[in-house]
Design an enzyme around this catalytic site. Structure first.
Site, PDB file in Angstrom:
ATOM      1  N   ASP A 238       0.882  -1.163   0.000  1.00  0.00           N
ATOM      2  CA  ASP A 238       0.000   0.000   0.000  1.00  0.00           C
ATOM      3  C   ASP A 238       0.930   1.227   0.000  1.00  0.00           C
ATOM      4  OD1 ASP A 238      -2.075   1.788   0.019  1.00  0.00           O
ATOM      5  OD2 ASP A 238      -3.165   0.837   1.653  1.00  0.00           O
TER       6      ASP A 238
HETATM    7  C1  BGC Z   1      -4.998   3.393   0.032  1.00  0.00           C
HETATM    8  C2  BGC Z   1      -5.045   2.437  -1.139  1.00  0.00           C
HETATM    9  C3  BGC Z   1      -4.790   3.187  -2.423  1.00  0.00           C
HETATM   10  C4  BGC Z   1      -3.449   3.899  -2.317  1.00  0.00           C
HETATM   11  C5  BGC Z   1      -3.098   4.695  -3.563  1.00  0.00           C
HETATM   12  C6  BGC Z   1      -3.749   4.251   0.035  1.00  0.00           C
HETATM   13  O1  BGC Z   1      -3.858   5.258   0.982  1.00  0.00           O
HETATM   14  O2  BGC Z   1      -5.076   2.664   1.244  1.00  0.00           O
HETATM   15  O3  BGC Z   1      -6.289   1.790  -1.196  1.00  0.00           O
HETATM   16  O4  BGC Z   1      -4.799   2.291  -3.491  1.00  0.00           O
HETATM   17  O5  BGC Z   1      -3.511   4.815  -1.230  1.00  0.00           O
HETATM   18  O6  BGC Z   1      -3.930   5.788  -3.701  1.00  0.00           O
END
Ligand code: BGC
Length: 748
Positions: A238
């Protein structure tokens, strides 16, 4: 709006020997926020990633992951909470295909979705994005979405792996959860998506699991994911989840996102130089990152955004849940006058906040759509704003709404939560509707001949304090950019509601099984309810709810026959049910099949959803539905044996209207698995007596027949270890008898 795509390079190779080891370290993190490093040595350009759980968030301009900067326009389909309520893999698949096409057209190779975390608590700020509190429903929808999206060319990133069920302290919290609960509740949806749909990537979540960051968790990312489930794709972090790059690489995390953390690349190089990791470790990950080139486009694609808007509207109509419909107030028919009340009617809340946020190509508003359908029917429509969305009291708005409602036959109130109430990044504190909305609903219901409430909210809201005052409640959750017209279609009966709750609506937050342990304290959240998540708890402990999991009404009626259950030699079961539309309108019905058993040495929930099917039926039509319930659906995870075990015993397939209401059932028994553990002198006597191999001999061999021991005595001694029993009973039990039994207990 861009319809440009880059096409894949002619020649992609996977020969890593041409790349110096130090350079490999730098290829395992992105080159920027949304792109991987290109690998010219292999002929691979940068791979483009973008968010997309229910619509694309591709930022060709400024970058961020909390949706503070706009993204390129894309279709905002119904978010996860709505898709979950559709109970329809076809809906998830149609969304997946359309999203895949938009991704391809906008030059995106990997879509960061679906989000398939379980709704452990109604307070989780990201529940609008997730499907359900049930792993079976979640897995079926996630798998359908993934297969359909990837069939269009791009890959997905199934997220957030794993046990990421809250936003509070999401980047540091440890989800403390026992293995049975992980295996039975929090992992099966991932397992299904991974084994059935082969997602291009899996996104490791921010949180810790039992103290170890998911992104550094070798058991999760390697032993389970690759070892047990056979996953071949890449694991991506993530965004900014990686704290220790060397530990994460060792655990099996291939690609760190976003790029730009030079110190992490340097850490990998230092570990390489010191021998902490070797080149083969880098190669394994690099090969998986390089394999993402399979998701590069081979041809350009054009998207018909008007058709996608129409699709968003169609899908939305399949998602909304009709919770209540007294006096058949819905659908709106005949000679009526309508009062539409509530600002959400003019500016519908249709999606959530954070990284999932979509810059919708356009939006349908309920008021406009209601007016246009009403005009066709010559039905007068008055409108009053009713309440301030920011929660402030406003006597003028209230008075105006009451006057309007009193002059109409039916008041339709648009209520719900605004974007500030729930989002990625924080959890809610309660499940209440704003007080000013509750006051308005009660006051309008008191003056209007009939009152309908349409709700827009991501996570469930309490209906207490006003539920009984109103005639109908249509829970839309968040329905995407076509939601406004879908709601009008449903109100006027142009569409027949067919959504079912994918999470129960409690009477009180404190009744919810997660309440005692949410959102945790001192860096830990204890999953104390274990497997008793959502309806598993409510049904087992007979805790009343306002509406149970699976509930949803229709404008027609259905009956289901008693299920015919056929178990084959492998223990897989086919459940056959005939469903009839007994009403006057065409409609869709969800056949829900639950397994109920108390077989085995572990506590089982009263019933668990193990199969479902949504069927369309014309009035009077009957269809035969066959639901396959594989052997695994009868198993529990046995922590002692470290495996799935089908306990020998009695089982029931229950066809239910919802998790609380069994319509019809068929009972049968299963031989199950004979699993045995080795007995020792430390094993309680009860386990000796119940042992599947030697159990029947135990009492005899010890020197007395069971008839000589009263049930009370047996109950008293069952908990003693054999050693204690021998000692306390003073019986002259020969050592070789015990040794003989212990040796025999080993063979299985
Ligand atoms: C989120 C993800 C997301 C990523 C990119 C993170 O803060 O938890 O779900 O894909 O950011 O935007």
């Amino acid at each position: 709006m861009s319809n440009q795509t880059t096409t894949a390079p002619e020649e992609v190779t996977t020969d890593l020997t041409a790349i110096p080891a130090e350079r490999k370290a730098g290829l395992l993190s992105g080159q920027n926020f949304w792109e991987t490093e290109p690998i010219p040595e292999l002929g691979i350009p940068a791979i483009v990633l973008a968010d997309g759980t229910y619509g694309l968030r591709h930022q060709s301009g400024s970058h961020d992951h909390l949706a503070m900067y706009d993204s390129d326009p894309a279709t905002c389909f119904p978010p996860g909470a709505a898709i979950g309520s559709s109970w329809d893999p076809e809906v998830a698949a149609r969304l997946g295909s359309a999203l895949g096409r938009e991704a391809r057209a906008q030059g995106v190779d990997i879509v960061l979705g679906p989000g398939i975390n379980i709704k452990r608590s109604p307070l989780c700020g990201r529940n609008f994005e997730y499907y359900s509190e049930d792993p079976h429903l979640t897995g079926i929808l996630g798998s359908a979405f993934t297969r359909a999206l990837q069939a269009e060319g791009p890959g997905v990133s199934v997220k957030h792996f794993a046990a990421n069920n809250q936003e509070t302290n999401r980047q540091s919290i440890s989800s403390d959860v026992d293995e049975r609960t992980l295996r039975e509740i929090y992992l099966p949806a991932f397992e299904r998506v991974i084994t059935e749909a082969q997602p291009a990537t899996v996104m490791a979540s921010y949180n810790r699991i039992n103290g170890v960051f998911a992104s550094e968790n070798r058991w999760l990312l390697t032993d389970l994911l690759r070892g047990e489930w056979g996953y071949k794709g890449a694991v991506v972090s993530d965004w900014n989840a990686v704290t220790n790059r060397v530990a994460s690489l060792r655990a099996g995390l291939d690609l760190e996102m976003p790029g730009g953390n030079a110190s992490h690349d340097a850490d990998l190089r230092a570990a390489l130089a010191s021998g902490d990791i070797d080149e083969a470790d880098l190669d394994a990950s690099l090969a998986r990152v390089a394999a993402l080139a399979d998701y590069l486009p081979t041809a350009s694609v054009a998207v018909d955004y008007d058709a996608h808007h129409a699709l968003a509207r169609d899908l939305a109509a399949d998602c909304a849940v009709l919770l209540r419909n007294e006096h058949q107030v819905l659908p709106l028919e005949g000679d009526l006058s309508l009062a539409v009340i509530g600002e959400f009617a003019e500016s519908l809340r249709y999606q959530g906040g954070g990284s999932a946020h979509v810059n919708a190509t356009r939006t349908d508003q309920p008021l406009e759509s209601i007016r246009s359908l009403a005009e066709e029917r010559e039905v007068p429509v008055a409108y009053a704003r009713g309440f301030a969305i920011n929660g402030e009291d406003n006597a003028l708005l209230l008075q105006e709404a009451l006057t309007t409602a009193a002059q109409s036959d039916v008041a339709i109130i648009f209520a719900g939560l605004d974007e500030r109430a729930e989002s990625e990044g924080f959890d809610r504190q309660n499940i209440d509707l704003p007080v000013n909305q509750v006051e308005l609903i009660r006051a309008v219901a008191a003056v209007a001949p009939r009152t309908v409430v349409v709700l827009s909210n991501g996570g469930v809201v309490s209906l207490e304090g006003w539920h009984d005052d109103v005639d109908a409640i249509l829970e839309g959750f968040l329905l995407g950019q076509g939601g406004g017209s879908a709601i009008a279609d449903l109100l006027f009966g142009r569409a027949n509601p067919s959504g079912r709750l994918a999470e129960g609506i409690p009477l009180r937050l404190q009744d919810h099984p997660s309440s005692l342990n949410f959102p945790g304290e001192r860096g830990h959240v204890r999953y104390g309810e274990g497997i008793m998540v959502g309806y598993r708890y409510f049904t087992t402990f007979e805790t009343p709810v306002r509406y149970p999991f699976g509930h949803g009404l229709s404008y027609t009626t259905f009956t289901s026959s008693t299920p015919a259950v056929h178990v084959n030699a492998e223990g897989d079961t086919a459940v056959t049910v005939d469903v009839t539309n007994t009403g006057q309108r065409a409609g869709k019905h969800v056949v829900q099949a639950y397994v109920a058993t108390d077989a085995g040495p572990v506590r089982r929930p009263l019933r668990e959803l193990r199969g479902f099917d949504k069927v369309h039926l014309e009035p009077g039509e009957t269809k035969r539905v066959i639901i396959n319930v594989p052997r695994r659906s009868f198993a529990y995870w046995d922590v002692q044996y470290g495996q799935w075990v089908v306990a020998p015993g009695d089982y029931s397939i229950q066809i239910c209207a919802d998790a609380n209401t069994v319509l019809t059932e068929t009972r049968f028994s299963l031989d199950g698995d004979i699993v045995s553990s080795e007995l020792t002198l430390e094993t309680p006597l009860g386990e000796w007596i119940d042992h599947p191999i030697v159990g029947e001999r135990v009492l005899n061999d010890l020197g007395f027949a069971s008839a000589e021991i009263s049930p009370e005595h047996l109950a008293m001694i069952r908990s003693m270890t054999m050693q204690q029993f021998v000692h306390i009973s003073g019986l002259p039990i020969p050592e070789e008898v015990l040794t003989g039994l212990m040796t025999a207990s080993k063979s299985d």
